[in-house]
Scaffold this motif. Structure first.
Motif, PDB file in Angstrom:
ATOM      1  N   LEU A 187      33.874  81.661  -0.671  1.00 26.67           N
ATOM      2  CA  LEU A 187      33.123  82.575   0.191  1.00 26.67           C
ATOM      3  C   LEU A 187      34.044  83.368   1.093  1.00 26.67           C
ATOM      4  CD1 LEU A 187      30.041  80.399   1.203  1.00 26.67           C
ATOM      5  CD2 LEU A 187      29.957  82.645   0.116  1.00 26.67           C
ATOM      6  N   MET A 188      35.034  82.698   1.656  1.00 30.66           N
ATOM      7  CA  MET A 188      35.930  83.379   2.588  1.00 30.66           C
ATOM      8  C   MET A 188      36.800  84.411   1.872  1.00 30.66           C
ATOM      9  SD  MET A 188      36.362  83.533   5.754  1.00 30.66           S
ATOM     10  CE  MET A 188      37.484  84.443   6.814  1.00 30.66           C
ATOM     11  N   VAL A 189      37.334  84.033   0.710  1.00 32.28           N
ATOM     12  CA  VAL A 189      38.175  84.962  -0.048  1.00 32.28           C
ATOM     13  C   VAL A 189      37.360  86.182  -0.480  1.00 32.28           C
ATOM     14  CG1 VAL A 189      39.455  85.264  -2.204  1.00 32.28           C
ATOM     15  CG2 VAL A 189      39.777  83.185  -0.843  1.00 32.28           C
ATOM     16  N   SER A 190      36.170  85.945  -1.006  1.00 27.74           N
ATOM     17  CA  SER A 190      35.327  87.056  -1.463  1.00 27.74           C
ATOM     18  C   SER A 190      34.842  87.901  -0.290  1.00 27.74           C
ATOM     19  CB  SER A 190      34.142  86.521  -2.265  1.00 27.74           C
ATOM     20  OG  SER A 190      33.360  85.624  -1.498  1.00 27.74           O
ATOM     21  N   ALA A 191      34.602  87.263   0.868  1.00 25.03           N
ATOM     22  CA  ALA A 191      34.162  88.000   2.057  1.00 25.03           C
ATOM     23  C   ALA A 191      35.226  88.999   2.507  1.00 25.03           C
ATOM     24  CB  ALA A 191      33.841  87.034   3.190  1.00 25.03           C
ATOM     25  N   VAL A 192      36.488  88.581   2.427  1.00 23.83           N
ATOM     26  CA  VAL A 192      37.584  89.482   2.792  1.00 23.83           C
ATOM     27  C   VAL A 192      37.626  90.676   1.841  1.00 23.83           C
ATOM     28  CG1 VAL A 192      40.094  89.687   2.968  1.00 23.83           C
ATOM     29  CG2 VAL A 192      38.951  87.662   3.872  1.00 23.83           C
ATOM     30  N   LEU A 193      37.385  90.431   0.553  1.00 21.85           N
ATOM     31  CA  LEU A 193      37.447  91.499  -0.446  1.00 21.85           C
ATOM     32  C   LEU A 193      36.347  92.545  -0.265  1.00 21.85           C
ATOM     33  CD1 LEU A 193      38.223  89.446  -3.702  1.00 21.85           C
ATOM     34  CD2 LEU A 193      39.787  90.957  -2.460  1.00 21.85           C
ATOM     35  N   ILE A 194      35.159  92.121   0.169  1.00 17.73           N
ATOM     36  CA  ILE A 194      34.026  93.048   0.236  1.00 17.73           C
ATOM     37  C   ILE A 194      33.660  93.444   1.663  1.00 17.73           C
ATOM     38  CG2 ILE A 194      33.065  92.160  -1.919  1.00 17.73           C
ATOM     39  CD1 ILE A 194      31.039  90.571  -0.320  1.00 17.73           C
ATOM     40  N   SER A 195      34.426  92.956   2.647  1.00 15.15           N
ATOM     41  CA  SER A 195      34.096  93.219   4.046  1.00 15.15           C
ATOM     42  C   SER A 195      34.186  94.710   4.397  1.00 15.15           C
ATOM     43  CB  SER A 195      35.045  92.435   4.958  1.00 15.15           C
ATOM     44  OG  SER A 195      34.813  92.753   6.310  1.00 15.15           O
ATOM     45  N   ARG A 249      31.987  90.716  -4.964  1.00 18.88           N
ATOM     46  CA  ARG A 249      30.529  90.588  -4.841  1.00 18.88           C
ATOM     47  C   ARG A 249      29.993  89.475  -5.734  1.00 18.88           C
ATOM     48  NH1 ARG A 249      30.573  96.311  -4.227  1.00 18.88           N
ATOM     49  NH2 ARG A 249      30.464  96.585  -6.501  1.00 18.88           N
ATOM     50  N   THR A 250      30.497  89.415  -6.980  1.00 24.01           N
ATOM     51  CA  THR A 250      30.042  88.372  -7.911  1.00 24.01           C
ATOM     52  C   THR A 250      30.425  86.990  -7.406  1.00 24.01           C
ATOM     53  OG1 THR A 250      30.290  89.889  -9.786  1.00 24.01           O
ATOM     54  CG2 THR A 250      30.180  87.534 -10.284  1.00 24.01           C
ATOM     55  N   HIS A 284      31.102  86.144  -4.341  1.00 20.65           N
ATOM     56  CA  HIS A 284      30.414  85.853  -3.083  1.00 20.65           C
ATOM     57  C   HIS A 284      28.987  85.350  -3.346  1.00 20.65           C
ATOM     58  CE1 HIS A 284      30.669  86.080   1.248  1.00 20.65           C
ATOM     59  NE2 HIS A 284      29.436  86.540   1.299  1.00 20.65           N
ATOM     60  N   MET A 285      28.284  85.990  -4.262  1.00 26.37           N
ATOM     61  CA  MET A 285      26.917  85.559  -4.562  1.00 26.37           C
ATOM     62  C   MET A 285      26.916  84.170  -5.194  1.00 26.37           C
ATOM     63  SD  MET A 285      23.825  87.526  -6.571  1.00 26.37           S
ATOM     64  CE  MET A 285      24.408  87.267  -8.242  1.00 26.37           C
ATOM     65  N   LEU A 286      27.842  83.922  -6.115  1.00 26.65           N
ATOM     66  CA  LEU A 286      27.932  82.620  -6.762  1.00 26.65           C
ATOM     67  C   LEU A 286      28.217  81.524  -5.739  1.00 26.65           C
ATOM     68  CD1 LEU A 286      28.146  80.771  -9.251  1.00 26.65           C
ATOM     69  CD2 LEU A 286      30.563  81.421  -9.395  1.00 26.65           C
ATOM     70  N   CYS A 287      29.232  81.736  -4.905  1.00 22.15           N
ATOM     71  CA  CYS A 287      29.622  80.720  -3.920  1.00 22.15           C
ATOM     72  C   CYS A 287      28.570  80.551  -2.829  1.00 22.15           C
ATOM     73  CB  CYS A 287      30.972  81.079  -3.300  1.00 22.15           C
ATOM     74  SG  CYS A 287      32.361  80.919  -4.438  1.00 22.15           S
ATOM     75  N   ALA A 288      27.857  81.644  -2.508  1.00 27.98           N
ATOM     76  CA  ALA A 288      26.823  81.569  -1.472  1.00 27.98           C
ATOM     77  C   ALA A 288      25.702  80.631  -1.905  1.00 27.98           C
ATOM     78  CB  ALA A 288      26.268  82.954  -1.174  1.00 27.98           C
ATOM     79  N   TYR A 289      25.182  80.824  -3.102  1.00 31.94           N
ATOM     80  CA  TYR A 289      24.071  79.989  -3.558  1.00 31.94           C
ATOM     81  C   TYR A 289      24.526  78.596  -3.969  1.00 31.94           C
ATOM     82  CZ  TYR A 289      20.730  83.666  -2.996  1.00 31.94           C
ATOM     83  OH  TYR A 289      19.907  84.608  -2.415  1.00 31.94           O
ATOM     84  N   LEU A 290      25.712  78.506  -4.566  1.00 32.18           N
ATOM     85  CA  LEU A 290      26.265  77.196  -4.882  1.00 32.18           C
ATOM     86  C   LEU A 290      26.526  76.419  -3.585  1.00 32.18           C
ATOM     87  CD1 LEU A 290      27.208  75.428  -7.241  1.00 32.18           C
ATOM     88  CD2 LEU A 290      29.490  76.399  -6.947  1.00 32.18           C
TER      89      LEU A 290
END
Length: 218
Positions: free
Chosen positions: A71-79, A96-97, A99-105
Motif C-alpha cells: 500500500l505504501m509503495v503504490s501510494a507513493v507511485l499514484i500520490s 493503481r492496480t 493499491h487496489m489489490l493491497c487495499a482489499y487484501l
C-alpha cells in the motif's frame, strides 16, 4: 485508531482524494507505532515452540505487513498530494492496480488479524464491566453471528471479491447512497472476518489445551 482509519480509507471516493491520502499517511504512522509498541513480539519470532495458533498468528501478521508495504509503495507511485514533491514519473497504472489489490487484501487480513486477538479485547472489556451474565454472553454471541451473516451478504452485494481478485479495474461508489449504509456494510464485512479469526483461534487454542490435558492425565 488504525481500525477507524482503515474504515475511512475504504470510502476513498466518498471522503475525497486529499483526505484519503493524508489519512493513509496517518495509518502508516500508526502502523509503525504499533510495531514499535509490539517489538518484543518481533524479537521473539525465532524463539519458542510454534503451535498451530502461533503459526496462524505469525502468518497473518506477516501478510498484513506485506499488504501495508504494498500500500505504501503504490501510494507513493499514484500520490497527487502527500508525495507529489517526489520526482517520480510513470508507474501510475501499476500503482493503481497494486493499491487496489493491497487495499482489499489488507482490509480482509487486518480484520482477520484483529479477530485472532479478540479474546484480549474481550478480556479488557471484562475488566471494565465485570464478569458478564450468561444471558449477556449469549446475546453477544448471537449478535456476533448475525453481524457475520450479514457480512456475507454485504460481501456479495458490494461485489468485494471482484476487487480482491482484480476482476474489475475500478471500485464502484454510489454517491446517491447514504454514507451510513456504506460504512454499515463494510463494518459487517469486517465483523465477518473478526468473527472468523476469533472462532478459528478459539478452536486451535482449545485443541492445544485438550492435548495438554491428555498429556498431563497420562
Amino acid at each position: 485508531g488504525m481500525t477507524i482509519l482503515l474504515m475511512l480509507l475504504m470510502a476513498f471516493e466518498l471522503i475525497g482524494r486529499t483526505a484519503h491520502e493524508w489519512i493513509g499517511a496517518g495509518m502508516f504512522v500508526l502502523f509503525i507505532v504499533h510495531h514499535i509498541l509490539n517489538r518484543k513480539w518481533t524479537e521473539n519470532l525465532f524463539h519458542g515452540r510454534y503451535t498451530p495458533y502461533r503459526i496462524l498468528q505469525t502468518v497473518s501478521a506477516g501478510l498484513v505487513f506485506l499488504a501495508m508495504i504494498g500500500l505504501m509503495v503504490s501510494a507513493v507511485l499514484i500520490s497527487r498530494e502527500v508525495f507529489k514533491f517526489l520526482p517520480i514519473s510513470g508507474g501510475r497504472s501499476l500503482g493503481r492496480t497494486l493499491h487496489m489489490l493491497c487495499a482489499y487484501l489488507g482490509f480482509f487480513l487486518f480484520s482477520f488479524h484483529l479477530g485472532l486477538h479478540w479474546n484480549m479485547i474481550l478480556g479488557m472489556a471484562r475488566k471494565l464491566r465485570g464478569k458478564p451474565s450468561k444471558l449477556r454472553v449469549c446475546s453477544i454471541r448471537a449478535a456476533g453471528f448475525l453481524i457475520a451473516a450479514y457480512g456475507v451478504y454485504a460481501l456479495i452485494h458490494r461485489k468485494i471479491l471482484t476487487y480482491l481478485f482484480l476482476q474489475t479495474p475500478f471500485v464502484f461508489f454510489d454517491f446517491d447512497e447514504p454514507i451510513i449504509f456504506f460504512f454499515g456494510d463494510y463494518i459487517a464485512i469486517m465483523g465477518l472476518m473478526i468473527w472468523t479469526g476469533h472462532y478459528l483461534s478459539k478452536s486451535l487454542t482449545h485443541r492445544i489445551k485438550s492435548r495438554c490435558d491428555r498429556s498431563n492425565h497420562i
